[in-house]
Motif scaffolding. Structure first.
Motif, short mmCIF file in Angstrom:
data_model
loop_
_atom_site.label_atom_id
_atom_site.label_comp_id
_atom_site.label_asym_id
_atom_site.label_seq_id
_atom_site.Cartn_x
_atom_site.Cartn_y
_atom_site.Cartn_z
N PHE A 1 10.93 53.86 15.54
CA PHE A 1 9.84 52.84 14.56
C PHE A 1 9.38 51.84 15.44
CE2 PHE A 1 9.35 54.58 10.06
CZ PHE A 1 10.08 56.35 9.90
N ASP B 1 11.71 49.44 9.00
CA ASP B 1 12.03 50.82 9.07
C ASP B 1 13.54 51.05 8.31
OD1 ASP B 1 13.28 49.81 11.17
OD2 ASP B 1 12.99 51.58 12.46
N ASP C 1 17.54 54.03 9.24
CA ASP C 1 17.20 52.99 10.26
C ASP C 1 16.17 54.19 10.83
OD1 ASP C 1 16.73 50.10 11.67
OD2 ASP C 1 15.89 51.82 12.53
N GLY C 2 14.73 53.76 10.65
CA GLY C 2 13.88 54.67 11.03
C GLY C 2 14.34 54.76 13.50
N ASN C 3 13.89 56.02 13.32
CA ASN C 3 14.29 55.94 14.83
C ASN C 3 13.11 55.55 15.53
OD1 ASN C 3 16.13 57.25 17.32
ND2 ASN C 3 14.94 58.98 17.22
MG MG Z 1 14.55 51.75 13.84
#
Ligand code: MG
Ligand code: DGT
Ligand code: MG
Ligand code: MG
Ligand code: MG
Length: 266
Positions: free
Chosen positions: A33, A76, A29-31
């Motif tokens: 985002f 994300d 998962d995008g950090n």
């Molecule tokens: Mg995220």
């Protein structure tokens, strides 16, 4: 320096092999985002370039790991499902999740220019990663259903939210307007205020993306039309390289699973 006085420190490493016979899911998962999408002016509520880049990076992961039988992505995040019996890295949890997220992240950066030709990457993005085990097929299907339902719920909310904001509401007002609303209320807001029929919005946004390998038999001719070959059309690559298909279809109902029984049989 074999058998040195220092060797004993190896025993401090914890064993983290995944339980045998369970589906192994690695979700990245995008950090932050929230910030990344805003810094890069992602289109709201969905930026097709960003979603395309996520799927490009997911393809790299599936090309690296043949034992990933399916992946599912939205927003994300991407989930990678390793077959129950995989022996990859002796099923070591930290090794699996770290290599998956590292391959994903480097591919995301490597392919950025193909998806955002006019926009320079503003700073290096990071993704988090976790490994989760699912002992039964039902658990796995419920997991994937949970992610796809999440996609639907967020997408509907975001479409309402950004349409309200773009039509003059403040973010606070839009939030207040949507507080406590049911899905039917949001459908109605979209339709009566903005002339949007939710069911006609792109499947990419409503369903997310599932990537499967060739061998796929199609649940319906309908599904076939939505296929995007990720690495060239079939039959023109060596057998060694598996064909990956990206679909924007429902994976909650039984049709997808009955049409592709080899996925759960993996
Ligand atoms: Mg995220
Ligand atoms: P995290 O995961 O705890 O580090 O924090 P975030 O900020 O990554 O939050 P998350 O993963 O719950 O939500 C995804 C964020 O990414 C959310 O703020 C919306 C943004 N995002 C994802 N895809 C798109 C897109 O296509 N367009 C826009 N405008 N934003 C997107
Ligand atoms: Mg989060
Ligand atoms: Mg997320
Ligand atoms: Mg090494």
């Amino acid at each position: 320096m074999a058998n040195s006085q220092f060797d004993y420190v190896k025993s401090f490493e914890s064993m983290d092999s995944c339980l045998p016979n369970c589906w192994i899911v690695v979700r990245i998962d995008g950090n932050n985002f929230h910030k990344f999408s805003s810094k890069h002016n992602f289109k709201k509520p969905n930026d097709d370039r960003a979603l395309g880049l996520m799927t490009r990076a997911a393809r790299s992961v599936m090309e690296l790991f043949n034992d990933v039988v399916l992946s599912y992505g939205q927003s994300d995040e991407y989930s990678f499902v390793f077959k129950k019996g995989t022996k990859t890295y002796n099923r070591r949890s930290s090794k699996l999740s770290s290599v998956v997220v590292s391959q994903f992240t480097s591919s995301y950066v490597y392919h950025w220019k193909e998806y955002f030709p006019d926009l320079q990457l503003g700073y290096p993005p990071a993704f988090d990663s976790r490994t989760v085990l699912y002992p039964s097929d039902k658990n796995l299907r419920d997991y994937l259903s949970w992610r796809q339902a999440d996609c639907h719920i967020n997408n509907m909310y975001n479409y309402c939210f950004w349409n309200l904001v773009q039509s003059g509401s403040t973010k606070h007002e839009a939030q207040e307007r949507l507080k406590g609303t049911l899905s039917s209320d949001k459908n109605e807001i979209l339709f009566s205020q903005f002339g949007i029929n939710y069911n006609n919005l792109p499947q990419l946004h409503r369903k997310g993306t599932v990537i499967v390998r060739d061998k796929v038999t199609y649940a319906s001719r309908n599904a076939l039309r939505k296929v995007r070959w990720l690495n060239g059309p079939p039959l023109c690559r060596s057998k060694a390289q598996s064909m990956l298909l990206a679909l924007n279809i429902d994976i909650i109902g039984k049709q997808f699973w009955e049409g592709n029984p080899h996925i759960l049989a993996a």
